[in-house]
Design an enzyme around this catalytic site. Sequence first.
Site, PDB file in Angstrom:
ATOM      1  N   CYS A 165       6.354  11.892  -1.537  1.00 19.10           N
ATOM      2  CA  CYS A 165       6.672  10.634  -2.212  1.00 19.10           C
ATOM      3  C   CYS A 165       6.061  10.664  -3.607  1.00 19.10           C
ATOM      4  O   CYS A 165       4.938  11.143  -3.772  1.00 19.10           O
ATOM      5  CB  CYS A 165       6.106   9.455  -1.418  1.00 19.10           C
ATOM      6  SG  CYS A 165       6.371   7.879  -2.232  1.00 19.10           S
TER       7      CYS A 165
ATOM      8  N   ARG B 165       1.487  10.201   1.591  1.00 18.72           N
ATOM      9  CA  ARG B 165       1.765   9.050   2.476  1.00 18.72           C
ATOM     10  C   ARG B 165       1.963   9.522   3.918  1.00 18.72           C
ATOM     11  O   ARG B 165       3.081   9.460   4.450  1.00 18.72           O
ATOM     12  CB  ARG B 165       2.978   8.286   1.983  1.00 18.72           C
ATOM     13  CG  ARG B 165       2.768   7.705   0.583  1.00 18.72           C
ATOM     14  CD  ARG B 165       3.899   6.841   0.153  1.00 18.72           C
ATOM     15  NE  ARG B 165       3.946   5.583   0.895  1.00 18.72           N
ATOM     16  CZ  ARG B 165       4.896   4.669   0.703  1.00 18.72           C
ATOM     17  NH1 ARG B 165       5.866   4.920  -0.172  1.00 18.72           N
ATOM     18  NH2 ARG B 165       4.908   3.544   1.368  1.00 18.72           N
TER      19      ARG B 165
ATOM     20  N   ARG C 229      16.323  -0.072  -5.744  1.00 21.97           N
ATOM     21  CA  ARG C 229      15.810  -0.048  -4.377  1.00 21.97           C
ATOM     22  C   ARG C 229      15.042  -1.325  -4.045  1.00 21.97           C
ATOM     23  O   ARG C 229      14.933  -1.710  -2.884  1.00 21.97           O
ATOM     24  CB  ARG C 229      14.860   1.136  -4.178  1.00 21.97           C
ATOM     25  CG  ARG C 229      15.529   2.498  -4.365  1.00 21.97           C
ATOM     26  CD  ARG C 229      14.570   3.586  -3.981  1.00 21.97           C
ATOM     27  NE  ARG C 229      14.052   3.322  -2.629  1.00 21.97           N
ATOM     28  CZ  ARG C 229      13.166   4.120  -2.043  1.00 21.97           C
ATOM     29  NH1 ARG C 229      12.703   5.161  -2.696  1.00 21.97           N
ATOM     30  NH2 ARG C 229      12.737   3.848  -0.829  1.00 21.97           N
TER      31      ARG C 229
ATOM     32  N   LYS D 237      11.714  -7.545  -0.034  1.00 22.65           N
ATOM     33  CA  LYS D 237      12.154  -6.229   0.470  1.00 22.65           C
ATOM     34  C   LYS D 237      11.184  -5.729   1.538  1.00 22.65           C
ATOM     35  O   LYS D 237      11.580  -5.305   2.623  1.00 22.65           O
ATOM     36  CB  LYS D 237      12.224  -5.204  -0.647  1.00 22.65           C
ATOM     37  CG  LYS D 237      12.322  -3.765  -0.127  1.00 22.65           C
ATOM     38  CD  LYS D 237      12.183  -2.731  -1.202  1.00 22.65           C
ATOM     39  CE  LYS D 237      10.824  -2.395  -1.657  1.00 22.65           C
ATOM     40  NZ  LYS D 237      10.107  -1.339  -0.947  1.00 22.65           N
ATOM     41  N   ASN D 238       9.883  -5.794   1.246  1.00 23.85           N
ATOM     42  CA  ASN D 238       8.885  -5.200   2.140  1.00 23.85           C
ATOM     43  C   ASN D 238       8.657  -6.009   3.404  1.00 23.85           C
ATOM     44  O   ASN D 238       7.984  -5.550   4.324  1.00 23.85           O
ATOM     45  CB  ASN D 238       7.575  -4.984   1.380  1.00 23.85           C
ATOM     46  CG  ASN D 238       7.713  -3.839   0.411  1.00 23.85           C
ATOM     47  OD1 ASN D 238       8.714  -3.112   0.428  1.00 23.85           O
ATOM     48  ND2 ASN D 238       6.727  -3.666  -0.445  1.00 23.85           N
TER      49      ASN D 238
ATOM     50  N   ASP E 193       1.295  -2.456  -5.647  1.00 21.55           N
ATOM     51  CA  ASP E 193       2.681  -2.530  -6.123  1.00 21.55           C
ATOM     52  C   ASP E 193       2.832  -3.301  -7.430  1.00 21.55           C
ATOM     53  O   ASP E 193       3.936  -3.397  -7.963  1.00 21.55           O
ATOM     54  CB  ASP E 193       3.578  -3.151  -5.041  1.00 21.55           C
ATOM     55  CG  ASP E 193       3.660  -2.285  -3.789  1.00 21.55           C
ATOM     56  OD1 ASP E 193       4.096  -2.793  -2.745  1.00 21.55           O
ATOM     57  OD2 ASP E 193       3.262  -1.109  -3.868  1.00 21.55           O
TER      58      ASP E 193
HETATM   59  C1  EPZ Z   1       3.695  -0.618   2.316  1.00 25.32           C
HETATM   60  O1  EPZ Z   1       3.769   0.792   2.510  1.00 25.32           O
HETATM   61  C2  EPZ Z   1       4.713  -0.942   1.216  1.00 25.32           C
HETATM   62  N1  EPZ Z   1       6.032  -0.484   1.623  1.00 25.32           N
HETATM   63  C3  EPZ Z   1       4.334  -0.258  -0.086  1.00 25.32           C
HETATM   64  O2  EPZ Z   1       5.222  -0.724  -1.096  1.00 25.32           O
HETATM   65  C4  EPZ Z   1       2.934  -0.677  -0.472  1.00 25.32           C
HETATM   66  O3  EPZ Z   1       2.546   0.045  -1.609  1.00 25.32           O
HETATM   67  C5  EPZ Z   1       1.958  -0.367   0.683  1.00 25.32           C
HETATM   68  O4  EPZ Z   1       2.385  -1.019   1.887  1.00 25.32           O
HETATM   69  C6  EPZ Z   1       0.545  -0.854   0.385  1.00 25.32           C
HETATM   70  O5  EPZ Z   1       0.535  -2.207   0.103  1.00 25.32           O
HETATM   71  C7  EPZ Z   1       6.790  -1.267   2.431  1.00 25.32           C
HETATM   72  O6  EPZ Z   1       6.384  -2.302   2.901  1.00 25.32           O
HETATM   73  C8  EPZ Z   1       8.174  -0.786   2.732  1.00 25.32           C
HETATM   74  P1  EPZ Z   1       0.198   1.701   3.941  1.00 25.32           P
HETATM   75  P2  EPZ Z   1       3.006   1.484   3.743  1.00 25.32           P
HETATM   76  O7  EPZ Z   1       0.464   2.345   5.249  1.00 25.32           O
HETATM   77  O8  EPZ Z   1       2.887   0.544   4.860  1.00 25.32           O
HETATM   78  C9  EPZ Z   1      -2.628   5.528   4.001  1.00 25.32           C
HETATM   79  C10 EPZ Z   1       6.829  -0.595  -2.836  1.00 25.32           C
HETATM   80  O9  EPZ Z   1       6.623  -0.302  -4.018  1.00 25.32           O
HETATM   81  N2  EPZ Z   1      -2.027   5.817   5.314  1.00 25.32           N
HETATM   82  O10 EPZ Z   1      -0.375   0.347   3.953  1.00 25.32           O
HETATM   83  O11 EPZ Z   1       3.665   2.794   3.951  1.00 25.32           O
HETATM   84  C11 EPZ Z   1      -1.611   5.661   2.863  1.00 25.32           C
HETATM   85  O12 EPZ Z   1      -1.455   6.980   2.440  1.00 25.32           O
HETATM   86  C12 EPZ Z   1       6.137   0.215  -1.712  1.00 25.32           C
HETATM   87  O13 EPZ Z   1       7.529  -1.540  -2.454  1.00 25.32           O
HETATM   88  C13 EPZ Z   1      -2.517   6.840   6.065  1.00 25.32           C
HETATM   89  O14 EPZ Z   1      -3.449   7.536   5.656  1.00 25.32           O
HETATM   90  O15 EPZ Z   1       1.553   1.721   3.084  1.00 25.32           O
HETATM   91  C14 EPZ Z   1      -2.219   4.742   1.814  1.00 25.32           C
HETATM   92  O16 EPZ Z   1      -3.187   5.428   1.105  1.00 25.32           O
HETATM   93  C15 EPZ Z   1       5.498   1.461  -2.209  1.00 25.32           C
HETATM   94  N3  EPZ Z   1      -1.945   7.091   7.281  1.00 25.32           N
HETATM   95  C16 EPZ Z   1      -2.850   3.631   2.652  1.00 25.32           C
HETATM   96  O17 EPZ Z   1      -3.020   4.153   3.971  1.00 25.32           O
HETATM   97  C17 EPZ Z   1      -0.914   6.317   7.772  1.00 25.32           C
HETATM   98  O18 EPZ Z   1      -0.424   6.566   8.883  1.00 25.32           O
HETATM   99  C18 EPZ Z   1      -2.036   2.348   2.735  1.00 25.32           C
HETATM  100  O19 EPZ Z   1      -0.708   2.679   3.069  1.00 25.32           O
HETATM  101  C19 EPZ Z   1      -0.425   5.262   6.990  1.00 25.32           C
HETATM  102  C20 EPZ Z   1      -0.996   5.022   5.757  1.00 25.32           C
END
Ligand code: EPZ
Length: 439
Positions: A129, A134, A413, A22-23, A321
């Site tokens: 969320c 996020r 989802r 999915k991701n 995850d």
């Molecule tokens: C991806 O989300 C995945 N989603 C998430 O999976 C997964 O938990 C996450 O990566 C971490 O591995 C998809 O791929 C669709 P990040 P993403 O940006 O990219 C902070 C699931 O269960 N951050 O790597 O949105 C954020 O708050 C989902 O399948 C900022 O501060 O996660 C977090 O603490 C849930 N500013 C950290 O970075 C930003 O602009 C990592 O988030 C972006 C992120």
Amino acid sequence: MDSFLIRGGNRLKGKVEISGSKNSALPIVAATLLAEGKTTLHGVPRLSDIDSMTKLVGELGCHIYRNEPRTKTVGDGPDLNGPLDIEVMDEKKSEARYDIVKTMRASICVLGPLLAKRGKATVSIPGGCSIGDRPVDLHVRGLQKLGAEFRTEGGNIVGTVRGRLKGCRMYLGGAQGPTVLGTINVMCAAALAEGETVLVGAACEPEVTDCAEMLIKMGAKIKGHGTPEIRIEGVDKLVGCEHRIIPDRIECGTFIMAAAITNGELELKHCNVDHLIAVMDRLDEVGVKCERTEGGVVVSANRRLSPIEMVTQPFPGFPTDLQAQLMALLCLADGISVVTERIFPDRFLHVGELNRMGARIRKEGPTAIIQGVKELQGASVMASDLRASAALVMAGMVAKGTTRIDRVYHIDRGYEKIEQKLAAVGADIERVKEAKAVA
Ligand code: EPZ
């Protein structure tokens, strides 16, 4: 709304085919906006999030077609869901509406491709969320460094580009480390920018690599994907290609732990265990044995599970995850485990529900202390997010009596036909309308 009814006590035994990721599929479908001509994707899972993303790119002028399933080998495997064809027909539109974005945060992935290809984009700011804070500031900051200009208006991020994006060297890390979708968003935009972009502090997740591989098939010049420093030499044009989505490492990890919690034995097919090294390392200490096979893994577990300490980290560390699923497993370990969530420090909504089933978990800030118990009891519980619901399904399969999990739309989802896959290897699980009471 559907619920699951699970009668605990059955050991899982048999074979499970892991679906496409999915991701990986979500940002890849968004990235097809960059290309001229048709892109054909193999191994795209049938999930509500994928439906939302294809609906979104459809609204952005793409023709989407899901072909008939192909049982025979295509390239390196069958395509039981049927290849997905995506072709950009009309580039006038550039808005990702709130109604779609509110259902799926990954909609933000159209921002980079739209700015790079159409010079403008309006994307609703993703709201709250259940797994915690996020923000998308790193996405915006990275695209600003390539020359995009942004303002927020009526809950939307409105971006424009004068002329063409320009490559540069930038740091993309945040307080919690690298951003997965942020890295992909900026990498996609940089693929059509003028000159070279160097992303320092890039995410190394397999989903980033998979998207880079597809962009390279479209004609992009990318090096270093899968490492913290990605180099992208911008090109004038990208064209459609054929690409197979990688297996879903989180679904695979979930089934490994489902086998372990039921003291079962499963053979998981069509998965890449190299994407789960840290997971298998931690599980080995718990007493879960994973043996590699050709294109898969065989899982078995000791009856006595050992407690461990685990901290979630960016790839190749233990993925956030799989934190909830590991917590469900450790509820039955022989002693005290400590789980610390470093990526989404508030990602603990499953704790209260597991405690309703007789678990003994105490939360202290980003850490949960799990006192192992002899058994869990069936109860009515509520799914709050995708991975929390998977943990509740695992707990229900080992609990005494019957568990009812409401709001399983969360699980739809990200897990394709999970109750059918589990029932096929021995679980007593059924999908019911929410009204049906526990017998
Ligand atoms: C991806 O989300 C995945 N989603 C998430 O999976 C997964 O938990 C996450 O990566 C971490 O591995 C998809 O791929 C669709 P990040 P993403 O940006 O990219 C902070 C699931 O269960 N951050 O790597 O949105 C954020 O708050 C989902 O399948 C900022 O501060 O996660 C977090 O603490 C849930 N500013 C950290 O970075 C930003 O602009 C990592 O988030 C972006 C992120």
